[in-house]
Design an enzyme around this catalytic site. Structure first.
Site, PDB file in Angstrom:
ATOM      1  CD  GLU A 123      -2.589   1.204   2.645  1.00 40.05           C
ATOM      2  OE1 GLU A 123      -3.094   2.288   2.990  1.00 40.05           O
ATOM      3  OE2 GLU A 123      -2.669   0.155   3.307  1.00 40.05           O
ATOM      4  CB  SER A 182      -7.029  -6.118  -0.674  1.00 39.66           C
ATOM      5  OG  SER A 182      -7.323  -7.499  -0.538  1.00 39.66           O
ATOM      6  CD  GLU A 183      -4.284  -5.208   4.763  1.00 41.64           C
ATOM      7  OE1 GLU A 183      -3.875  -4.032   4.883  1.00 41.64           O
ATOM      8  OE2 GLU A 183      -5.492  -5.503   4.594  1.00 41.64           O
ATOM      9  CG  HIS A 210      -3.967   0.759  14.083  1.00 44.79           C
ATOM     10  ND1 HIS A 210      -5.281   0.998  14.391  1.00 44.79           N
ATOM     11  CD2 HIS A 210      -3.866   0.893  12.741  1.00 44.79           C
ATOM     12  CE1 HIS A 210      -5.958   1.270  13.277  1.00 44.79           C
ATOM     13  NE2 HIS A 210      -5.121   1.216  12.265  1.00 44.79           N
TER      14      HIS A 210
END
Length: 346
Positions: free
Chosen positions: A29, A66-67, A136
């Site tokens: 990304e 989109s991992e 996170h």
């Protein structure tokens, strides 16, 4: 030698690998907004060069958010001969691609009978200690230690970040690298030339004779600082940095504990089923007779990470908790109350 930051050393390793082998590619990304695929969503620079200009869009590619697609595409690319480095940003985002990691990346070399290798590196940053909230701040490397077929590294110094990453990129097996971003700014002398640190080789960060501390990731500098303080009290602490969690340098850990007779394990992940638990079990099984005191783990508690800076600050191993654990196993300050015991064991 030249002074490099942890993050700069990662960049140097990637640049050297891309210069040496045109099959090495980087995608993830917003990596085109970075100089070369550095975790941080375009906000973090790790070197002076612009990797898109240096290597072109065919080798530095943005991906959708989109991992699962990033990890799946990397697996396919690796099996067809490329050597991808995938920037997955926050390590908490690895959960989004668990099926690809567990059922494809980790298993395909075995499932294909060795006809296809899986030379792919997945970079992720552990943003704990920075008040980024529960979504996170995870340190999920213990979860992936339980998946056969994956190699796992957790560098704690700029030199290790560079040398381990080069070895990871050259490996024909998938490697997950977990970077504690609170270490990104750490600086030290790093060889300018190419060099490799073999996966599975621990580092004796400090020699000692009284207590062994096996420290992982950001617990390494905290343990070294604690050892320095305790040296003034006449206590000799040996600090072992495994550097690679899979494969684990069992011999280095066992040799140290056989010498000192005492073990503290410090890591920032949760207590249950963590790397500290695995290392403690290993020592108990292999050199139990050498132990002169119970093993003590210093970890984060089994709870979600609070957003509050004051609360999160108490979550991870630090000089106070590591020092308390060392004193306890050395018999200098036994925990006498339930609260003290809980603090020492955390």
């Amino acid at each position: 030698m030249t002074v490099m930051s942890y993050l700069g050393a990662i960049g140097a390793a990637q640049r050297e690998a891309m210069d040496a082998d045109e099959r090495v590619i980087i995608f993830g990304e917003d990596v085109e907004a970075n100089v070369y695929g550095t975790t941080g969503g375009g906000k973090t620079r790790t070197d002076k060069g612009d990797f898109v200009q240096m290597y072109g869009h065919n080798r530095i590619r943005n991906t959708p958010i989109s991992e699962e697609s990033m990890v799946g595409a990397a697996a396919g690319a690796a099996m067809t001969g490329l050597r991808p480095i995938v920037d997955l940003s926050y390590s908490s985002f690895l959960y989004m691609a668990m099926d690809q990691f567990v059922n494809q990346v980790a298993k395909n070399r075995y499932m294909f009978g060795g006809q296809a290798s899986m030379p792919v590196v997945f970079r992720s940053a552990m943003f704990y200690g920075l008040n980024t909230g529960a979504h996170h701040s995870d340190r999920p490397y213990p979860m992936f230690m339980n998946v056969p077929g994956l190699k796992i590294i957790a560098p704690a110094t700029p030199s290790d970040a560079k040398g381990l990453l080069r070895s990871a990129i050259d490996s024909d097996d998938p490697v997950l690298t977990f970077e504690a971003c609170i270490l990104w700014g750490a600086k030290e002398d790093v060889p300018e030339d190419e060099f490799w640190i073999p996966l599975g080789q621990a580092r004796v960060a400090r020699e000692g004779t009284d207590v062994t501390v096996v420290a992982i990731s950001s617990s390494v500098p905290e343990s070294l600082a604690t050892a320095e303080e305790l040296a003034a009290e006449g206590l000799s602490v040996e600090v072992i940095d495994p550097r690679t969690l899979v494969p684990l340098d069992r011999d280095a850990i066992l040799r140290s504990v056989a010498k000192t007779g005492r073990l503290v394990v410090a890591e920032p992940a949760h207590r249950t089923c963590g790397a500290a638990a695995e290392i403690s079990a290993l020592v108990s099984e292999e050199v139990f007779d050498a132990l002169t005191a119970p093993i003590v783990r210093v970890t984060a508690p089994d709870m979600q990470i609070p957003f509050s800076p004051a609360l999160e600050k108490q979550m991870y191993p630090n000089r106070a908790t590591i020092g308390a654990a060392i004193r306890r196993v050395a018999g200098l300050a036994p925990a006498t109350t339930e609260a003290e015991l809980a603090m020492a064991e955390r």
